[in-house]
Design a protein around this motif. Structure first.
Motif, PDB file in Angstrom:
ATOM      1  N   SER A   1       0.847  -1.195   0.000  1.00 64.61           N
ATOM      2  CA  SER A   1       0.000   0.000   0.000  1.00 64.61           C
ATOM      3  C   SER A   1       0.884   1.248   0.000  1.00 64.61           C
ATOM      4  N   PRO A   2       0.548   2.176  -0.907  1.00 62.42           N
ATOM      5  CA  PRO A   2      -0.479   2.103  -1.951  1.00 62.42           C
ATOM      6  C   PRO A   2      -0.030   1.232  -3.114  1.00 62.42           C
ATOM      7  N   CYS A   3      -1.007   0.750  -3.886  1.00 64.33           N
ATOM      8  CA  CYS A   3      -0.680  -0.164  -4.985  1.00 64.33           C
ATOM      9  C   CYS A   3      -1.736  -0.093  -6.074  1.00 64.33           C
ATOM     10  N   PHE A   4      -1.284   0.102  -7.317  1.00 62.68           N
ATOM     11  CA  PHE A   4      -2.168  -0.021  -8.466  1.00 62.68           C
ATOM     12  C   PHE A   4      -2.271  -1.504  -8.829  1.00 62.68           C
ATOM     13  N   VAL A   5      -3.491  -2.012  -8.882  1.00 59.32           N
ATOM     14  CA  VAL A   5      -3.721  -3.419  -9.227  1.00 59.32           C
ATOM     15  C   VAL A   5      -4.599  -3.471 -10.476  1.00 59.32           C
ATOM     16  N   THR A   6      -4.066  -4.020 -11.555  1.00 58.46           N
ATOM     17  CA  THR A   6      -4.806  -4.143 -12.804  1.00 58.46           C
ATOM     18  C   THR A   6      -5.337  -5.568 -12.944  1.00 58.46           C
ATOM     19  N   ASP A   7      -6.627  -5.670 -13.221  1.00 55.56           N
ATOM     20  CA  ASP A   7      -7.306  -6.961 -13.325  1.00 55.56           C
ATOM     21  C   ASP A   7      -7.250  -7.451 -14.781  1.00 55.56           C
ATOM     22  N   ILE A   8      -6.475  -8.500 -15.001  1.00 58.63           N
ATOM     23  CA  ILE A   8      -6.300  -9.040 -16.355  1.00 58.63           C
ATOM     24  C   ILE A   8      -7.626  -9.538 -16.934  1.00 58.63           C
TER      25      ILE A   8
ATOM     26  N   VAL B   1      -5.221   0.463  -4.232  1.00 55.62           N
ATOM     27  CA  VAL B   1      -5.372   0.071  -2.830  1.00 55.62           C
ATOM     28  C   VAL B   1      -4.594   1.067  -1.970  1.00 55.62           C
ATOM     29  N   ALA B   2      -5.260   1.639  -0.980  1.00 49.58           N
ATOM     30  CA  ALA B   2      -4.631   2.621  -0.100  1.00 49.58           C
ATOM     31  C   ALA B   2      -4.996   2.321   1.346  1.00 49.58           C
ATOM     32  N   THR B   3      -4.279   2.975   2.263  1.00 53.20           N
ATOM     33  CA  THR B   3      -4.455   2.716   3.686  1.00 53.20           C
ATOM     34  C   THR B   3      -4.664   4.026   4.445  1.00 53.20           C
ATOM     35  N   VAL B   4      -5.560   3.994   5.427  1.00 56.62           N
ATOM     36  CA  VAL B   4      -5.763   5.142   6.311  1.00 56.62           C
ATOM     37  C   VAL B   4      -4.594   5.218   7.293  1.00 56.62           C
ATOM     38  N   LEU B   5      -3.953   6.382   7.369  1.00 56.78           N
ATOM     39  CA  LEU B   5      -2.826   6.578   8.293  1.00 56.78           C
ATOM     40  C   LEU B   5      -3.258   7.267   9.584  1.00 56.78           C
TER      41      LEU B   5
ATOM     42  N   ILE C   1     -11.185  14.201   8.924  1.00 55.83           N
ATOM     43  CA  ILE C   1     -10.366  14.066   7.716  1.00 55.83           C
ATOM     44  C   ILE C   1      -9.465  12.849   7.874  1.00 55.83           C
ATOM     45  N   ALA C   2      -9.659  11.869   7.002  1.00 55.40           N
ATOM     46  CA  ALA C   2      -8.800  10.683   7.001  1.00 55.40           C
ATOM     47  C   ALA C   2      -7.635  10.930   6.056  1.00 55.40           C
ATOM     48  N   ILE C   3      -6.426  10.880   6.596  1.00 50.06           N
ATOM     49  CA  ILE C   3      -5.222  11.075   5.790  1.00 50.06           C
ATOM     50  C   ILE C   3      -4.717   9.712   5.339  1.00 50.06           C
ATOM     51  N   LEU C   4      -4.508   9.565   4.033  1.00 52.70           N
ATOM     52  CA  LEU C   4      -4.162   8.272   3.449  1.00 52.70           C
ATOM     53  C   LEU C   4      -2.682   8.213   3.088  1.00 52.70           C
ATOM     54  N   ASP C   5      -2.218   7.001   2.794  1.00 56.13           N
ATOM     55  CA  ASP C   5      -0.822   6.840   2.355  1.00 56.13           C
ATOM     56  C   ASP C   5      -0.663   7.084   0.866  1.00 56.13           C
ATOM     57  N   THR C   6      -1.728   7.561   0.222  1.00 63.82           N
ATOM     58  CA  THR C   6      -1.665   7.949  -1.186  1.00 63.82           C
ATOM     59  C   THR C   6      -1.907   9.443  -1.282  1.00 63.82           C
ATOM     60  N   SER C   7      -1.979   9.976  -2.502  1.00 60.27           N
ATOM     61  CA  SER C   7      -2.081  11.414  -2.689  1.00 60.27           C
ATOM     62  C   SER C   7      -2.802  11.712  -3.990  1.00 60.27           C
TER      63      SER C   7
ATOM     64  N   LEU D   1     -13.795   5.450  10.200  1.00 61.99           N
ATOM     65  CA  LEU D   1     -12.510   4.958   9.713  1.00 61.99           C
ATOM     66  C   LEU D   1     -11.461   5.077  10.809  1.00 61.99           C
ATOM     67  N   ILE D   2     -10.565   4.106  10.834  1.00 63.04           N
ATOM     68  CA  ILE D   2      -9.471   4.113  11.802  1.00 63.04           C
ATOM     69  C   ILE D   2      -8.165   3.801  11.073  1.00 63.04           C
ATOM     70  N   PRO D   3      -7.008   4.205  11.651  1.00 69.09           N
ATOM     71  CA  PRO D   3      -5.729   3.880  11.015  1.00 69.09           C
ATOM     72  C   PRO D   3      -5.604   2.386  10.745  1.00 69.09           C
ATOM     73  N   GLY D   4      -5.121   2.070   9.542  1.00 71.39           N
ATOM     74  CA  GLY D   4      -4.972   0.675   9.130  1.00 71.39           C
ATOM     75  C   GLY D   4      -6.067   0.201   8.202  1.00 71.39           C
ATOM     76  N   ASP D   5      -7.201   0.921   8.147  1.00 71.20           N
ATOM     77  CA  ASP D   5      -8.272   0.523   7.234  1.00 71.20           C
ATOM     78  C   ASP D   5      -7.798   0.631   5.787  1.00 71.20           C
ATOM     79  N   LYS D   6      -8.209  -0.332   4.963  1.00 77.43           N
ATOM     80  CA  LYS D   6      -7.871  -0.341   3.546  1.00 77.43           C
ATOM     81  C   LYS D   6      -9.027   0.250   2.737  1.00 77.43           C
ATOM     82  N   LEU D   7      -8.699   1.097   1.792  1.00 76.31           N
ATOM     83  CA  LEU D   7      -9.679   1.656   0.864  1.00 76.31           C
ATOM     84  C   LEU D   7      -9.277   1.269  -0.554  1.00 76.31           C
ATOM     85  N   VAL D   8     -10.275   0.961  -1.369  1.00 75.67           N
ATOM     86  CA  VAL D   8     -10.017   0.541  -2.742  1.00 75.67           C
ATOM     87  C   VAL D   8     -10.708   1.508  -3.696  1.00 75.67           C
TER      88      VAL D   8
END
Length: 397
Positions: free
Chosen positions: A15-22, A271-275, A284-290, A342-349
């Protein structure tokens, strides 16, 4: 989407990660191939939108896929197309430098110029490349029919003051000055759409024919450009095919289309994560993405990307603002609601993140780029193909 989320298992990815579905890429490719089979059109992948070369085997006709090649906007995209997609390579730029075009001509089969001046200036360069490679490189001109269907000016090639394409008056003036200005030109190209249905194409085509149709029969091919949302639910494929067939039959030309989004539409997630969750005028939930670094179209367009399991603000019990971790005050993704706090560690897609994402990321603030992965939702085969680190940041500077 709950079933899809459970299959994805977001907690198993970096996380964060771009996941492409073949599997979803193949679904889109099948729709595009049906258009090709029905009309004889050739569909090209626009690399400016989606360049994840690890997926090319399921897209390229030279391998397991249906698409004929790629359109490129630079020497590097042209090289990627030639070496990894292994099909036709078409290239267009708003303006070419001599060095860029020389390099691009090592790989391109079609070169499209944005003005008669560039065509005249660089025609000897094209001839030299043809001699060196022992092939014919087909050249075209980009048209601007002065017909706008775009709702967002930044993405509208026919907006007032656009630098893209030759306008009707300029086209006619060039031919009045030099009646042989089209000698050596084998095709015409127009790209006027952005995320639009085929009714927009039909109206645009009427404008293109009204201004430039008299030259079509001199051509071998007509390129309808990109912006066709062919794989979106509800897109009128019958009307698209009718437009293609009419031009094909009326003028005896090969029709090309070069969609980017339609190839990978809805085929990838981020895929991103709440920090952290901080309080301001609202949570305001701050994520590990931007948004600024990893999904810039959110701010440029702007738009609000969908998230699996999230609703509009106020729709579900917990409403918050999602923000990125960069220092930019406006690094905000949007306001959403969730079934619980939301709490730290939650995954958002985030959905529909294969397009105009990986190709536009930046390392502003030294933020590491999201990892890149491929996954097949039908077989559950999964592979992380790229994890970025310090050297990726340092080597750019």
């Amino acid at each position: 989407m709950t079933e899809y989320l459970n299959k994805l298992k977001p907690e198993t990815w970096p996380s964060p990660c771009f996941v492409t579905d073949i599997a979803l890429l193949k679904k889109n490719a099948a729709i595009l191939d049906a258009v090709q089979e029905r009309t004889g059109a050739k569909i090209m992948l626009a690399l400016k939108c989606f360049s994840q070369w690890m997926t090319f085997p399921v897209l390229s006709r030279a391998m397991q896929g249906p698409l004929y090649g790629c359109c490129a906007s630079s020497p590097d995209e042209a090289r990627l197309a030639k070496e990894d997609f292994c099909g036709e390579v078409h290239a267009f730029a708003a303006a070419w430098s001599e060095a860029e075009l020389t390099e691009t001509l090592r790989y391109a089969d079609h070169i499209v110029f944005n003005s008669f001046a560039q065509w005249k200036r660089f025609r000897p360069l094209v001839k030299k490349a043809e001699q060196n490679r022992g092939i014919e490189i087909e050249c075209g001109l980009r048209l601007n029919p002065e017909h706008s269907e775009g709702a967002v000016p930044i993405y509208d090639p026919c907006s007032a003051g656009s630098r893209l394409g030759i306008r009707p008056a300029a086209f006619k003036a060039a031919l009045a000055e030099d009646p042989h200005a089209l000698d050596g030109i084998s095709g015409l190209h127009f790209h006027t759409l952005c995320e639009q249905d085929s009714d927009c194409l039909a109206r645009t085509l009427d404008a293109v024919e009204a201004h430039f149709g008299e030259y079509f029969q001199q051509m071998k091919w007509i390129n309808f450009g990109g912006g066709h949302h062919i794989t979106r639910d509800g897109y009128d494929i019958d009307l698209l095919c009718s437009c293609i067939e009419r031009v094909r039959d009326t003028y005896g030309v090969q029709v090309y289309l070069e969609p980017g989004e339609a190839v990978a539409l809805n085929a990838g997630v981020l895929v991103a994560t709440v920090l952290d969750v901080v309080e301001s005028d609202m949570p305001i939930a701050i994520l590990d993405t931007s948004a600024a670094c990893h999904m810039p179209d959110v701010m440029e367009m702007p738009y609000r990307p969908n998230i699996i399991g999230a609703g509009e603000a106020g729709e579900k019990p917990f409403t918050c603002r999602l923000a990125g971790k960069s220092c930019l005050a406006g690094d905000v993704i949007g306001e959403y609601s969730f079934d619980r706090t939301l709490i730290p560690g939650d995954k958002l897609v985030f959905l529909d993140m294969a397009i105009y994402s990986m190709v536009k990321t930046t390392t502003f603030n030294g933020l590491r780029l999201p990892s890149i992965a491929i996954w097949n939702s039908e077989t559950d085969q999964r592979r992380v193909t790229r994890i970025f680190g310090y050297e990726d940041f340092r080597s750019r500077l």
